[in-house]
Design a protein around this motif. Structure first.
Motif, PDB file in Angstrom:
ATOM      1  N   LYS A  77       1.001  -1.116  -0.001  1.00 20.18           N
ATOM      2  CA  LYS A  77      -0.025  -0.047   0.029  1.00 20.18           C
ATOM      3  C   LYS A  77       0.936   1.294  -0.113  1.00 20.18           C
ATOM      4  CE  LYS A  77      -3.612  -2.277   2.642  1.00 20.18           C
ATOM      5  NZ  LYS A  77      -4.618  -2.579   3.791  1.00 20.18           N
ATOM      6  N   THR A 241      -7.933  10.391   3.445  1.00 20.04           N
ATOM      7  CA  THR A 241      -7.980   8.794   3.204  1.00 20.04           C
ATOM      8  C   THR A 241      -7.155   8.316   3.906  1.00 20.04           C
ATOM      9  OG1 THR A 241      -6.672   9.217   1.173  1.00 20.04           O
ATOM     10  CG2 THR A 241      -9.253   9.728   0.882  1.00 20.04           C
ATOM     11  N   LEU A 244      -8.091   5.387   6.385  1.00 22.85           N
ATOM     12  CA  LEU A 244      -9.052   4.288   5.813  1.00 22.85           C
ATOM     13  C   LEU A 244      -7.800   3.054   5.680  1.00 22.85           C
ATOM     14  CD1 LEU A 244     -10.999   6.107   3.055  1.00 22.85           C
ATOM     15  CD2 LEU A 244     -11.745   5.276   5.340  1.00 22.85           C
ATOM     16  N   GLN A 245      -6.622   3.406   5.441  1.00 22.37           N
ATOM     17  CA  GLN A 245      -5.568   2.156   5.432  1.00 22.37           C
ATOM     18  C   GLN A 245      -5.580   1.422   6.782  1.00 22.37           C
ATOM     19  OE1 GLN A 245      -2.391   3.877   2.145  1.00 22.37           O
ATOM     20  NE2 GLN A 245      -1.973   3.197   3.973  1.00 22.37           N
ATOM     21  N   GLY A 247      -7.909   1.449   8.916  1.00 19.44           N
ATOM     22  CA  GLY A 247      -9.347   0.816   9.300  1.00 19.44           C
ATOM     23  C   GLY A 247      -9.365  -0.614   8.638  1.00 19.44           C
ATOM     24  N   GLY A 248      -8.795  -0.995   7.783  1.00 17.38           N
ATOM     25  CA  GLY A 248      -8.927  -2.376   7.545  1.00 17.38           C
ATOM     26  C   GLY A 248      -8.149  -3.386   8.089  1.00 17.38           C
ATOM     27  N   VAL A 249      -7.360  -2.772   9.026  1.00 16.05           N
ATOM     28  CA  VAL A 249      -6.138  -3.832   9.776  1.00 16.05           C
ATOM     29  C   VAL A 249      -6.360  -3.638  11.345  1.00 16.05           C
ATOM     30  CG1 VAL A 249      -4.958  -4.292   7.642  1.00 16.05           C
ATOM     31  CG2 VAL A 249      -4.199  -2.225   9.361  1.00 16.05           C
ATOM     32  N   THR A 250      -7.236  -2.920  11.790  1.00 17.08           N
ATOM     33  CA  THR A 250      -7.181  -2.632  13.095  1.00 17.08           C
ATOM     34  C   THR A 250      -7.288  -3.638  14.103  1.00 17.08           C
ATOM     35  OG1 THR A 250      -9.535  -1.977  13.010  1.00 17.08           O
ATOM     36  CG2 THR A 250      -8.068  -0.222  12.915  1.00 17.08           C
ATOM     37  N   GLU A 410      -0.590  -0.843   8.574  1.00 11.88           N
ATOM     38  CA  GLU A 410      -1.490  -0.284   7.667  1.00 11.88           C
ATOM     39  C   GLU A 410      -0.826  -0.511   6.196  1.00 11.88           C
ATOM     40  OE1 GLU A 410       0.906   3.171   8.980  1.00 11.88           O
ATOM     41  OE2 GLU A 410       0.077   1.585   9.962  1.00 11.88           O
ATOM     42  N   SER A 413      -1.294  -5.880   3.454  1.00 14.38           N
ATOM     43  CA  SER A 413      -2.464  -6.442   3.100  1.00 14.38           C
ATOM     44  C   SER A 413      -3.151  -7.392   4.495  1.00 14.38           C
ATOM     45  CB  SER A 413      -2.732  -7.416   1.966  1.00 14.38           C
ATOM     46  OG  SER A 413      -1.738  -8.321   2.052  1.00 14.38           O
ATOM     47  N   VAL A 414      -4.193  -7.709   4.541  1.00 16.64           N
ATOM     48  CA  VAL A 414      -4.675  -8.637   5.763  1.00 16.64           C
ATOM     49  C   VAL A 414      -4.154 -10.106   5.344  1.00 16.64           C
ATOM     50  CG1 VAL A 414      -6.693  -9.749   6.533  1.00 16.64           C
ATOM     51  CG2 VAL A 414      -6.661  -7.305   5.977  1.00 16.64           C
TER      52      VAL A 414
END
Length: 475
Positions: A77, A241, A244-245, A247-250, A410, A413-414
């Motif tokens: 990312k 924004t 938001l990065q 947010g996906g891995v909190t 962040e 990737s997950v």
């Protein structure tokens, strides 16, 4: 909430100013401020601190605020340097004095947080109440006082909350909060707390119906223009924004988990909110601003581990004023001796930090330091499988190597995070992770579950081992 400004109350025939508490109470806040400066001193143990230094160095060399990560081997990312201002300061400190310079900046930042909270509380409370609140805030911050840009948020949250409480008292718009928010937005991702506090106060004023709509609109311009100012930092609109990065891995970041109620930091923050709540219950009229700010402080305290201290800071000036009301003591402005004592305590504490930092913070508190020689002998560009905690250390100490994981979660990737966790646990299929990320070497804690699996496989002989770490090479 209003507090008295003249020392009219008498105790045993003496004015409060002549009481024992008034004679020695002014010493308490300076002592607590010294704690803010001295307690964080020690080896740099926060894994984030190391890559923050690297970020500052890269920015100074490249001028890039939004970039493809040039360091990690598995990041996928965009890296948004939305905390660039303190990162540059950390790089300067490290370039000049090494890790002791970073440790000094931590102590200085912690002291500035304490001074900000002190100033916010002392406007509304006598030294005794101020010192008590200041100490509780310190406990609430106990897990967050580390060499990271979040110290800027803690300090500026205190300044902003105090400024808006003054606006509640005199109805004046404090336009200087707009450029302050710009600096905040260059320093930490939680810059939005300032406009949120401003919005809460404006809504509270509207609910109290004591200002005309035009005056409310004028005050509302301050948080609105503060948000607009954040859009014109060097990062640009990408600043909005960037959260938001995360947010996906909190789910994989410990500080974004819900805090434990039994945690002393949580209990300290909630005690401040409770003091405000007790005060509000005694009032005949609803103090909407205090109610809304107390609710916001409680929400910050109970929602995420990383915002517990922030909740305490927002509640602090309200709690200080509430304590004054509950103990019925008058408030006077800080006398010269108190201001001098605070200044002397701050300067002496920082001087002690300067003297002690080289001895106590000269070596990293994490990472495979004993394997520096072996790691330094690896060719530049070598991809190294590593423990996440050591990723920032590798980036700073061995910039030629490319770690596969670090605490810039962040940027990953997950799927990569999950594969890394399975690898470290030695779960079935762990062999796929090194192949996926292209590891030629692995430097890992000897205690990691996967190390035993790697040794047993016969494909990862140990080339160096020391101080609880092993360096292994894919054969």
């Amino acid at each position: 909430m209003q507090v008295a400004t003249e020392p009219t109350e008498r105790v045993n025939g003496q004015t409060h100013a002549d009481s024992l508490g008034a004679r020695v109470g002014w010493l308490l806040p300076p002592l607590v401020l010294a704690l803010y400066a001295l307690k964080p001193l020690g080896p740099v143990k926060d894994p984030d601190a190391y890559w923050h230094v690297v970020a500052g160095e890269h920015l100074l060399q490249s001028g890039e605020f939004v970039l493809e990560d040039p360091f990690g081997a598995a990041t996928d990312k965009v890296w948004i340097l939305n905390q660039w201002l303190p990162e540059v300061a950390m790089q300067w400190g490290h370039a000049a004095y090494g890790l002791p310079g970073v440790a000094f900046l931590l102590c200085l930042g912690s002291l500035l947080v304490g001074l900000s909270v002190y100033a916010a509380c002392r406007r509304r409370a006598a030294p005794l109440a101020t010192a008590l609140v200041l100490a509780l805030v310190f406990v609430a911050l106990s897990g967050s006082l580390s060499p990271r840009p979040q110290l800027v948020t803690f300090a500026l949250a205190a300044v902003t909350t105090s400024a808006w409480l003054l606006t509640r008292e005199d109805d004046r718009a404090r336009w200087w909060l707009i450029p302050l928010t710009w600096l905040w937005a260059c320093s930490h991702g939680m810059w939005f707390v300032g406009p949120v506090v401003g919005g809460i106060v404006v809504v509270g004023l509207a609910l109290e119906r004591r200002l005309p709509v035009r005056a409310l609109g004028r005050l509302a311009l301050v948080p609105a223009l503060s948000v607009a100012a954040a859009a014109v930092t060097p990062v640009g609109p990408r600043l909005f924004t960037s959260p938001l990065q995360v947010g996906g891995v909190t789910a994989y970041i410990s500080e974004w988990q819900r805090p434990r109620l039994a945690d002393p930091a949580v209990l300290a923050a909630l005690s401040l909110v409770l003091v405000v709540g007790l005060y509000l219950l005694r009032r005949r009229r609803a103090d909407w601003i205090a109610i809304l700010l107390a609710l916001a402080a409680a929400a910050f305290t109970l929602t995420w581990a990383r915002t517990v201290g922030l909740g305490a800071i927002i509640a602090a000036p309200l709690a200080a004023a509430a304590l004054q009301e509950l103990i019925r003591q008058p408030v006077t402005s800080a006398p010269q001796r108190e201001r001098s004592a605070a200044g002397v305590a701050a300067l002496l504490s920082l001087l002690l930090v300067v003297v002690a930092a080289p001895a106590v913070a000269g070596s990293p508190a994490l990472g495979p330091n004993a394997l520096d020689g072996a790691l330094g002998a690896l060719p530049d560009g070598t991809v190294v499988c590593n423990d996440q905690v050591d990723g920032g250390w590798l980036l700073l100490q061995h910039p030629g190597l490319r770690p596969t994981m670090d605490t810039r979660v962040e940027l990953y990737s997950v799927e990569h995070i999950q594969a890394y966790l399975r690898f470290m646990a030695g779960d079935e299929g762990w062999e796929n992770y090194p192949l996926r990320v292209g590891c030629a070497y692995a430097v890992l804690p000897r205690s990691a579950a996967v190390v035993a699996q790697m040794r047993a496989s016969g494909r990862w002989p140990v080339t160096a081992e020391s101080a609880g770490y092993v360096l292994m090479r894919l054969s």
